[in-house]
Scaffold this motif. Structure first.
Motif, short mmCIF file in Angstrom:
data_model
loop_
_atom_site.label_atom_id
_atom_site.label_comp_id
_atom_site.label_asym_id
_atom_site.label_seq_id
_atom_site.Cartn_x
_atom_site.Cartn_y
_atom_site.Cartn_z
N LYS A 55 0.81 -1.21 0.01
CA LYS A 55 -0.12 -0.02 0.11
C LYS A 55 0.90 1.21 0.01
O LYS A 55 0.41 2.43 -0.45
N VAL A 56 2.19 1.00 0.59
CA VAL A 56 2.85 2.35 0.69
C VAL A 56 4.38 2.00 0.05
O VAL A 56 5.06 1.56 1.13
N PRO A 57 4.63 1.87 -1.00
CA PRO A 57 5.78 1.32 -1.57
C PRO A 57 7.18 2.08 -0.95
O PRO A 57 8.08 1.34 -0.81
N ASP A 58 6.97 3.26 -0.52
CA ASP A 58 8.21 3.93 0.01
C ASP A 58 8.17 3.88 1.60
O ASP A 58 9.14 4.70 2.22
N PHE A 59 7.39 3.19 2.17
CA PHE A 59 7.65 2.91 3.43
C PHE A 59 8.98 2.74 4.17
O PHE A 59 9.56 1.60 3.56
N LEU A 79 1.42 7.91 1.50
CA LEU A 79 -0.01 7.21 1.40
C LEU A 79 -0.68 7.50 -0.05
O LEU A 79 0.09 8.43 -0.58
N PRO A 80 -1.19 6.54 -0.45
CA PRO A 80 -2.00 6.80 -1.89
C PRO A 80 -2.65 7.95 -2.19
O PRO A 80 -2.55 8.24 -3.42
N ASP A 81 -3.06 8.79 -0.92
CA ASP A 81 -3.77 9.90 -1.45
C ASP A 81 -2.65 11.15 -1.60
O ASP A 81 -3.09 12.36 -1.73
N GLY A 82 -1.38 10.76 -1.24
CA GLY A 82 -0.37 11.71 -1.50
C GLY A 82 0.01 12.40 -0.19
O GLY A 82 0.99 13.10 -0.02
N SER A 83 -0.70 11.92 0.94
CA SER A 83 -0.29 12.67 2.32
C SER A 83 0.97 11.77 2.79
O SER A 83 1.37 10.55 2.57
N GLY A 114 -3.88 6.98 9.04
CA GLY A 114 -3.97 6.81 7.59
C GLY A 114 -3.37 5.50 7.16
O GLY A 114 -4.10 5.09 6.34
N LEU A 115 -2.52 5.15 7.74
CA LEU A 115 -1.88 3.76 7.36
C LEU A 115 -2.72 2.58 7.92
O LEU A 115 -3.27 1.74 7.27
N PHE A 116 -3.19 2.70 9.10
CA PHE A 116 -4.37 1.74 9.66
C PHE A 116 -5.36 1.68 8.75
O PHE A 116 -6.04 0.67 8.63
#
Length: 120
Positions: A55-59, A79-83, A114-116
């Motif tokens: 879900k967050v490739p750059d985590f 996050l996918p929404d850019g945040s 947001g991650l959860f």
């Protein structure tokens, strides 16, 4: 405990390969302060991190500091929404016989909301 803390963080940061051998004791567990759940480090912790990275490739973890039995770092990603995802965190790492037996993760759930939501 020389260097084992850094090896733990490196293993958690690189979930693209198999779980590391010779680092975690059989039956090692990971506990989270935010839900007080204790789960097997292998495979559960690594499976969760793989799901997060889908879900967050750059985590990743930045600003890493390690010491005798602890690691402090900042969880970051987009996050996918850019945040931006940003959450300071810490691990207490318990070792017996040169192998990690328990990890305790301390992080503020508000900063991970947001991650959860992505993982729900």
């Amino acid at each position: 405990m020389s260097g084992i803390e850094r090896r733990v963080l490196d293993a958690l940061a690189d979930t693209s390969s198999a779980e590391p051998e010779g680092l975690f004791a059989p039956g090692a567990v990971t506990w989270h302060s935010f839900d007080e759940v204790e789960a097997p480090t292998i495979p559960d912790t690594f499976a969760t991190l793989r799901a997060i990275r889908e879900k967050v490739p750059d985590f990743t973890m930045t600003d890493v500091r390690t010491g005798d039995g602890f690691a402090q770092y900042v969880i970051v990603g987009t996050l996918p929404d850019g945040s931006a995802l940003r959450a300071p965190a810490a691990l207490a790492i318990h070792v017996e016989g040169g192998l990690v037996t328990r990890i305790e993760e301390y992080v503020d759930t508000g900063q991970l909301a947001g991650l959860f939501a992505l993982l729900a």
